[in-house]
Design a protein around this motif. Sequence first.
Motif, short mmCIF file in Angstrom:
data_model
loop_
_atom_site.label_atom_id
_atom_site.label_comp_id
_atom_site.label_asym_id
_atom_site.label_seq_id
_atom_site.Cartn_x
_atom_site.Cartn_y
_atom_site.Cartn_z
N LEU A 123 47.39 44.43 32.80
CA LEU A 123 46.04 44.72 32.30
C LEU A 123 45.67 43.82 31.13
O LEU A 123 44.59 43.21 31.10
N ARG A 127 44.56 40.55 32.89
CA ARG A 127 43.22 41.13 33.15
C ARG A 127 43.07 41.67 34.58
O ARG A 127 42.02 41.52 35.22
N ALA A 128 44.11 42.27 35.10
CA ALA A 128 44.02 42.86 36.44
C ALA A 128 43.06 44.04 36.42
O ALA A 128 42.96 44.76 35.42
N LYS A 129 42.36 44.26 37.52
CA LYS A 129 41.37 45.34 37.59
C LYS A 129 41.60 46.30 38.77
O LYS A 129 41.37 47.49 38.66
N HIS A 130 42.01 45.75 39.89
CA HIS A 130 42.13 46.57 41.10
C HIS A 130 43.60 46.63 41.52
O HIS A 130 44.16 45.66 42.02
N ASN A 157 44.79 53.57 29.77
CA ASN A 157 43.92 52.41 29.58
C ASN A 157 42.54 52.62 30.22
O ASN A 157 41.77 51.67 30.34
N ILE A 159 41.60 53.13 33.27
CA ILE A 159 41.37 52.38 34.50
C ILE A 159 41.46 53.35 35.67
O ILE A 159 42.49 53.99 35.87
N ASP A 192 43.88 43.04 43.31
CA ASP A 192 44.31 41.80 42.66
C ASP A 192 45.66 41.96 41.98
O ASP A 192 46.18 41.00 41.41
#
Length: 638
Positions: A123, A127-130, A157, A159, A192
Amino acid sequence: MKIAVLIGGLRFDSQRRIMNGILEKAVFDGTDVFIFTCDSWTYSSPYYTKGETAIFSLPDLKDYDGVILHGDTVYDKSVISELVKKIREARIPCISLNVKYPGMLYMGMDNANGIYGIVEHLLQVHRAKHFAFISGPEENMDSTERWESFRKALADNKIPFDNRYFYYGDYHPESGKKAVGYFYDLPGAFPDAIVAANDEMALGAFYKLKELGYEVPEQVLLTGYDNAIVGRNHSPRITSVERPETELGAKAYEKLRDVILGKEGSEETTLKSHLIFTESCGCHDSEAEPEESFRMKMITDKLHVTEFSEIVKSSSADFTGAPTFEQLLAEIRRYIKLINPNEFYMCMCVVEDSYQTDRNYEITGKTQIEALSQYAPEICIPLIYRRGEFENYGRFPVEKFLPDKYTVAGKGRFYTVVPLHYQDRCYGYCVIGNSRLMMDSELFHLFIMNINNALENLRKQSMLNSMVHRLNRMWIYDTLTEVFNRAGFFKFAPNLIHEAIDRKENLFILFLDLDGLKSVNDRYGHDEGDAFIKAMGMILRQLHGNGELVMRYGGDEFVVMSKNYTDEKAAGYIRRIERSIDEYNMTSGKEYKLGASMGYSLVEPEEDMKLEDLIEVADQEMYKVKKAKKERLKNQQP
């Protein structure tokens, strides 16, 4: 000191490192270690799992000073429950690895911080999101903790996580491939970042991603767990979590040893894990192994795989092709000599003859092959390899596991015990002494499976032979008296006639008719009537000794045929029948008396002679005897 280690999947990196830690300390101390292991996994059939996990029922834990239980590697709750019960009943100290059980000392490794740190790194640094998560087995403690830590890291976090991107694997690479295929088929954007619960599944995921056209780490970040050899020597190297498994094994042994010796220790110990961020998540590989060391290991592994794969392939054909148990043993000896372990014991359940009870039936080979659902009370060892020589050992109680002469106490020896079975059919077990074959060779367990398959092949062949034998007997033998029926008699009688013709010998044909069967049936019932007939059959079988063919010709009629008889010899044969009848009547305890009328003929055989005509002549002689008996009885009446 003598300890037992109960662990599944010994050939996998994680368990191997734990065992290395245990053995390093135990062997140095002179402690004997008995490792009971199997290869059952969540994808295994219930029958295969039962056969594999039966190995844990083998040790009598009361004979050990202590035990180390790695329950998280055995994926059957009922088996674990029974093991926990056995350990408590044995009243010996136990160190439980990674799973907490009431009344047992616990030693584990941190799971939460490892996965949590991996997710935060993806994260915050990348910068991973999915995200997608490939879990271990559903009821496995390690995989549960890693899944919960993964969810907590995302929640902390803020998310969100789409639960559709969760997949239960089984720690094998193939389940990692299936997971990626499953994620790919879901509607919407592809993840990702994929977090796998171990390195093997991460590698399976990597190759499926590559097949689908995704680059790691450029398009998908990928991480594993356990820092396995396959992951850290892969290109790209797999971002992972290194757990102190060797240290865990060493400290677990030391704690158990201290408790056995009466020293106090903490009830719970948790060792910290170490995060390794490397190429598969886009980080610089700062901890790569030296290239020379890596190349040497690759060459060594390649040579081992090449050599052992040939052994596994060839032994599969040779073992299953062995027609008898003795020939199978010969083939196993040949391959064991090639592998050359320090010690190897093939321990077989002793099974008494249970389905091959017919007279004159010889089973294939010298040893009975039959399967049980559990270990037999007695074991034998038809194949022992030690000091470069072969030997064997007879029966001993299963509780002994191995005879005392093969387990000299206090020498720092270790024994690995694996099951011999086919599905849930238990044949015995193999013991590999002072050898790391089950830990260091990915292929040795396949060699054991080849033995399993060969034993099952022999069992089925033995069953088939028994069935064919029974069918043959049903076709040619009378089931009540166990002498030939008409079909059997008329099948073998021509051979006897031709022998008599060739040798110019007389044929002897005796016709026997029971006296009083109707009155026995009327007064005592047909069961007693059958016993009446059966008794006569038994007498004729017992007097069989000079090549006579004996047939139940009809309901209470018997025919005996032989050759090279004279009138004197025929009269002697009839007298022996009469004496046997008298002896039976004296000892049978029956209210009625067994009796028979007999007549015979002696014939010079000819090629065109009909068998029925020969029997008819003897029948007429018997009729004369029976008629004379009736006349005498009639004359004796007042």
